[in-house]
Design an enzyme around this catalytic site. Structure first.
Site, PDB file in Angstrom:
ATOM      1  N   MET A   1       0.835  -1.192   0.000  1.00 59.56           N
ATOM      2  CA  MET A   1       0.000   0.000   0.000  1.00 59.56           C
ATOM      3  C   MET A   1       0.873   1.246   0.000  1.00 59.56           C
ATOM      4  SD  MET A   1      -3.121  -1.236   2.333  1.00 59.56           S
ATOM      5  CE  MET A   1      -2.066  -1.693   3.649  1.00 59.56           C
TER       6      MET A   1
ATOM      7  N   TYR B   1      -3.352 -40.733  15.272  1.00 64.97           N
ATOM      8  CA  TYR B   1      -2.038 -40.409  14.709  1.00 64.97           C
ATOM      9  C   TYR B   1      -2.159 -39.822  13.316  1.00 64.97           C
ATOM     10  CZ  TYR B   1      -2.438 -44.612  11.821  1.00 64.97           C
ATOM     11  OH  TYR B   1      -2.851 -45.532  10.907  1.00 64.97           O
TER      12      TYR B   1
ATOM     13  N   CYS C   1      -3.130 -41.229   6.360  1.00 66.82           N
ATOM     14  CA  CYS C   1      -1.889 -41.527   5.650  1.00 66.82           C
ATOM     15  C   CYS C   1      -1.814 -40.862   4.286  1.00 66.82           C
ATOM     16  CB  CYS C   1      -1.677 -43.027   5.530  1.00 66.82           C
ATOM     17  SG  CYS C   1      -2.958 -43.846   4.559  1.00 66.82           S
TER      18      CYS C   1
END
Ligand code: PEP
Ligand code: MG
Length: 889
Positions: free
Chosen positions: A106, A862, A842
């Site tokens: 700006m 996990y 996964c």
């Protein structure tokens, strides 16, 4: 409604906490003023005025004008001047300031308040050259930023005046020259716009304020916001501040400082300054700034004095202020200052940007210094940036010649010989030489070459191209989409502009910057000790999510464990089939017409698979290992081109026509949605039986040899019906029973499924009756949810991102396209029938910090990601845990 907040003289209306209202710059100026630091007085017009401005057809609230007048009067009192007063002229800067810094996006106007009269007045108070130089700079900047007159028009005038006078440098122009130039500038503006340059200083001020608000919606600011996810509603504040001048002689200066070295994190005053200069002189690069600290000058071997030597008193004052600001903000500060005739002024302070290396060191050091606690330290390091630390990097002091640039697609630097095909790359690597695979773009057929290569360079393709995605997964550095490269495979050459390179020539690529260099550039190996392991230790003590890895080989498994992986979340077994010693047996198995023939081929594969698993189990030493049974459609193992078909036919004693017919028969129009995964396991049960036997026997063998019993998880891909899983499960249980009979026992194992189809997610309550665990295969789940294949998504998604159709790449972030919603549904439905259902992920998303946070919030057990992303995931999981603690607070 309060629209304007003042600061100066050791007090302020605002504080650092008011960034949303005052912008980052305004809030911190207020804070510094409250701390009693030397800040030129000023005021900030709030972001709410910006919102009002856009909601009301670019007009201001009625109370704004009087509020600004009052604030301006106050500034005048403190700075001993008045805007437009020729006897005591006050000059101001007008700057933008959003909540977060948007560097260079700006507008800014300096020296505002100058006109013919005030310049004359300023000349009397200071000196004429300074006054007219300031005036011509102001006309130039204001005309460019506020009036939209091309910058270059002024440069032309300046150049022709210098030429007429026979001088080279601006500094060789005297007061009269500059006065004349200012006059010419104004004439030019008048001619361009058909109206004169504003002499009225209030008109100047409101013009500048309007331009700053207007710049919030400039094309470049809009693009920047989209790229950085900054909402349009935030708006910008405008800060108006009394000018101080670093160009008032030899005791004046301007500079930028960091409270620690932003590249290394070392604790020292780091930065640069210029005597007798304004900030824009540093940017323009006409003069080279000098270091602030003496040690830095000495290290760089610089001749000209450091600030510590040239202005020792001011340096001492600056050092004290820096220490104070760092202690106050409890973070490394990046600050701007000006010295006007020996007096120091602070113009800005903010938390400094830093490299990953510096972020790590600063976080750990500050915890030791007692400035921050461990939780704050964990939050100070961007997990994605850790990537930079886990790969070799270019030695910053090395000489290098850049020949091309592309996208920084996968981090790390690599050097090697150019190979133009995957086979070539594999050959060079087999001779133990480093190789860079250079392709126009890569495809699944290049995988072996990508694996063999140290790094990958492509001329086409974006951040989600095949090359980029696969390279990231493999942890190979990659530069993609280097459009200036022309590759001629037939002749074994590539050109990059004027450079012509042949097969076997050495190049170096830097996947962190996208740069490509000629020849060998020195590399630095990553350090995983010291601060890195300290911070990781803190992260591990806080996170709930376990972190596993996707690994298909003992090498990958070992790398991942070094990075802290707590198990394997996905071992893809198909890569094991591609090995050149096995592919023949694999093809015999596929091409067999009779079950007996197929079984004979599988019998050859069994000992090889068993050996693969034994090696992996040994590396994992009793940690959980999820092995996925064969997933891809069978045609992937067959030759495709006529040439390949004929070679394979010869090797296998088949007729060419016969083999081609078989290949065509197995061909699928959409293999992603075809005869693959569990579907193969059901139509060819012998394959999964062989794999189950290899897994169970391998586990048994490792245990018998004194190894730690492995925690086995056998995973079935692409399940959509519970019945599919039941069919396969029966077969595996039968194999286990057979092994028990043969060997007297069998290792315990779990059987679970991937959730990688929308139907599977919706059917989770059914499927969980049979599955002991779910692992979200978000690669396929994303493709099947949005209906775009990942290989085809590259260019197309980049375009979608550029056009703003989507703001986040669904192949990177799980919740970008409704995939997360399916994961949530599946988790909830699955656990409703099996409370202890183990949940993991996964797909590639398992290594993305935003997705990891999502997984934490969704209650997964996990995440599993490629080896090089394991530390990223450990830290991201800790930050996710901290975020939920803070939410509860
Ligand atoms: C997945 O689909 O997310 C997955 C991990 O499997 P693949 O990438 O091998 O299809
Ligand atoms: Mg999949």
């Amino acid at each position: 409604m309060k629209w304007v907040y003042s600061f100066g003289d050791g007090k302020a209306d605002g504080t650092a906490a008011m960034k949303n209202l005052l912008g980052g710059k305004g809030a911190n100026l207020a804070e510094m003023s409250n701390l009693g630091l030397p800040v030129p007085p000023g005021f900030s017009i709030t972001t709410e005025v910006c919102s009002y401005f856009y909601k009301h057809d670019q007009t201001y609230p009625a109370e704004l004008r009087p509020a600004v007048e009052a604030a301006l009067a106050e500034v005048g009192t403190m700075a001993q001047g008045r805007l437009g007063d020729a006897a005591r002229p006050l000059l101001v800067s007008v700057r933008s300031g959003a909540r977060v810094s948007m560097p260079g996006m700006m507008d800014t106007v300096l020296n505002l308040g100058l006109n013919a009269e005030t310049t004359e007045g300023l000349a009397k108070l200071t000196d004429a050259r300074f006054a007219y130089d300031s005036y011509r700079r102001f006309i130039q900047m204001y005309s460019d930023v506020v009036l939209g007159v091309e910058h270059s028009l002024f440069e032309e005038i300046l150049d022709s005046e210098k030429e007429a006078k026979g001088v080279d440098l601006d500094t060789e122009l005297n007061a009269d020259d500059l006065k004349k130039i200012a006059g010419l500038f104004k004439e030019r503006v008048h001619k361009e716009l058909g109206r004169p340059f504003p002499e009225d200083v209030h008109e100047q001020l409101w013009g500048a304020v309007g331009a700053v608000f207007g710049s919030w919606n400039s094309a470049r600011a809009v693009t920047y916001r989209r790229l950085h996810n900054i909402p349009e509603e935030w708006g910008t504040a405008v800060t108006v501040q009394a000018m101080v001048f670093g160009n008032r002689g030899e005791t004046s200066a301007t500079g930028v400082a960091f409270t620690r070295d932003p590249a290394t994190g070392e604790r020292m005053l780091y930065g640069e300054f210029l005597i007798n200069a304004q900030g824009e002189d540093v940017v323009a690069g006409l003069r080279t700034p000098q270091p602030i600290a003496k040690v830095v000058r000495e290290r760089q071997g610089g001749k000209r004095p450091a600030m510590e030597e040239a202005l020792p008193k001011t340096f001492a004052e600056l050092s004290a202020i820096c220490a104070r600001l760092e202690a106050h903000f409890r973070d490394m500060q990046d600050l701007e200052f000006t010295v006007q005739e020996g007096k120091l002024f602070m113009l800005q302070t903010r938390n400094g940007k830093r490299t990953a290396e510096a972020a790590l060191k600063i976080a750990v050091d500050m915890e030791r210094e007692g400035l921050i606690d461990k939780q704050t330290a964990i939050g100070r390091v961007d997990p994605s940036a850790l990537d930079q630390l886990l790969h070799p990097t270019l030695d910053p002091s090395a000489q290098k010649e850049q020949i091309a640039i592309g996208l920084a697609a996968s981090p790390g630097a690599a050097t090697g010989e150019i190979a133009f095909t995957a086979d070539e790359a594999e050959k060079v690597a087999a001779e133990r030489r480093d190789v860079i695979l250079v392709r126009t773009e890569t495809s699944p057929e290049d995988i072996h070459g990508m694996h063999a290569a140290r790094g990958i360079l492509t001329a086409r393709g974006g951040m989600t191209s095949h090359a980029a995605v696969v390279a990231r997964g493999m942890g190979r550095p990659c530069v993609s989409g280097a459009g200036m490269l022309k590759i001629d495979i037939a002749n074994g050459v590539m050109t990059a502009g004027k450079h012509v390179l042949k097969r076997g020539d050495i190049i170096t690529i830097d996947g962190a910057t996208g740069c490509v260099y000629k020849g060998r550039v020195g590399l630095r190996q990553p350090e995983l000790t010291g601060d890195f392991s300290t911070l990781m230790g803190w992260a591990d003590s806080i996170r709930h999510l376990k972190v596993r890895t996707n690994a298909d080989t003992p090498q990958d498994a070992a790398t991942a464990r070094k990075f802290g992986a707590e198990g394997i979340g996905l071992c893809r077994t198909e890569h094991m089939f591609f090995d050149e010693h096995r592919i023949v047996a694999v093809r015999q198995m596929i091409l067999a017409d009779e079950e007996s023939e197929r079984k004979a081929a599988l019998a050859k594969l069994l000992p090889m698979q068993r050996h693969d698993f034994e090696e992996i189990f040994k590396v994992m030493e009793g940690l959980p290992v999820t092995i996925r049974l064969l997933d891809p459609p069978l045609h992937e193992f067959l030759p495709q081109s006529e040439q390949q078909i004929s070679a394979v036919a010869r090797d296998m004693g088949w007729g060419f026509v016969e083999l081609r017919a078989k290949v065509n028969q197995l061909h699928e129009s959409n293999p992603m949605l075809g005869h693959r995964g569990v579907r193969l396991g059901i139509t060819y049960p012998e394959i999964y039986e062989m794999q189950a036997r290899a897994i169970l026997e391998a586990a048994l063998n490792v245990e018998a040899a004194g190894g730690v019993p492995v925690q086995l998880e056998i995973m079935i891909p692409l399940v959509a019906w519970k019945q599919e899983l039941d069919r396969v499960k029966e077969r595996i249980d039968a194999i286990a029973a057979a092994i028990t009979t043969e060997r007297g026992k069998v290792p315990s194992y779990m059987i679970g499924t991937m959730i990688e189809l929308p139907r599977a997610a919706l059917q989770a309550a059914q499927i969980a009756k049979s599955a002991e665990f779910f692992s979200f295969g978000t690669n396929d789940l994303t493709q099947t949810t949005i209906g775009i294949s990942r290989d085809d998504a590259g260019m197309f998604l980049t375009d979608y991102l550029n056009k703003g159709v989507i703001t986040r790449d669904p192949f990177v972030t799980i919740d970008a396209a409704g995939v997360g919603e399916l994961v949530k549904i599946a988790a909830q439905r699955g656990r409703s029938v099996r409370a202890n259902l183990k949940l993991g992920i996964c797909g590639e998303h398992g290594g993305d910090p935003d997705s990891i946070r999502f997984c934490h919030e969704t209650g997964l057990d996990y995440v599993s990601c490629s080896p090089f992303r394991v530390p990223v995931a450990r830290l991201a999981a800790a930050q996710a845990a901290l975020a939920s603690i803070n939410e509860v607070d």
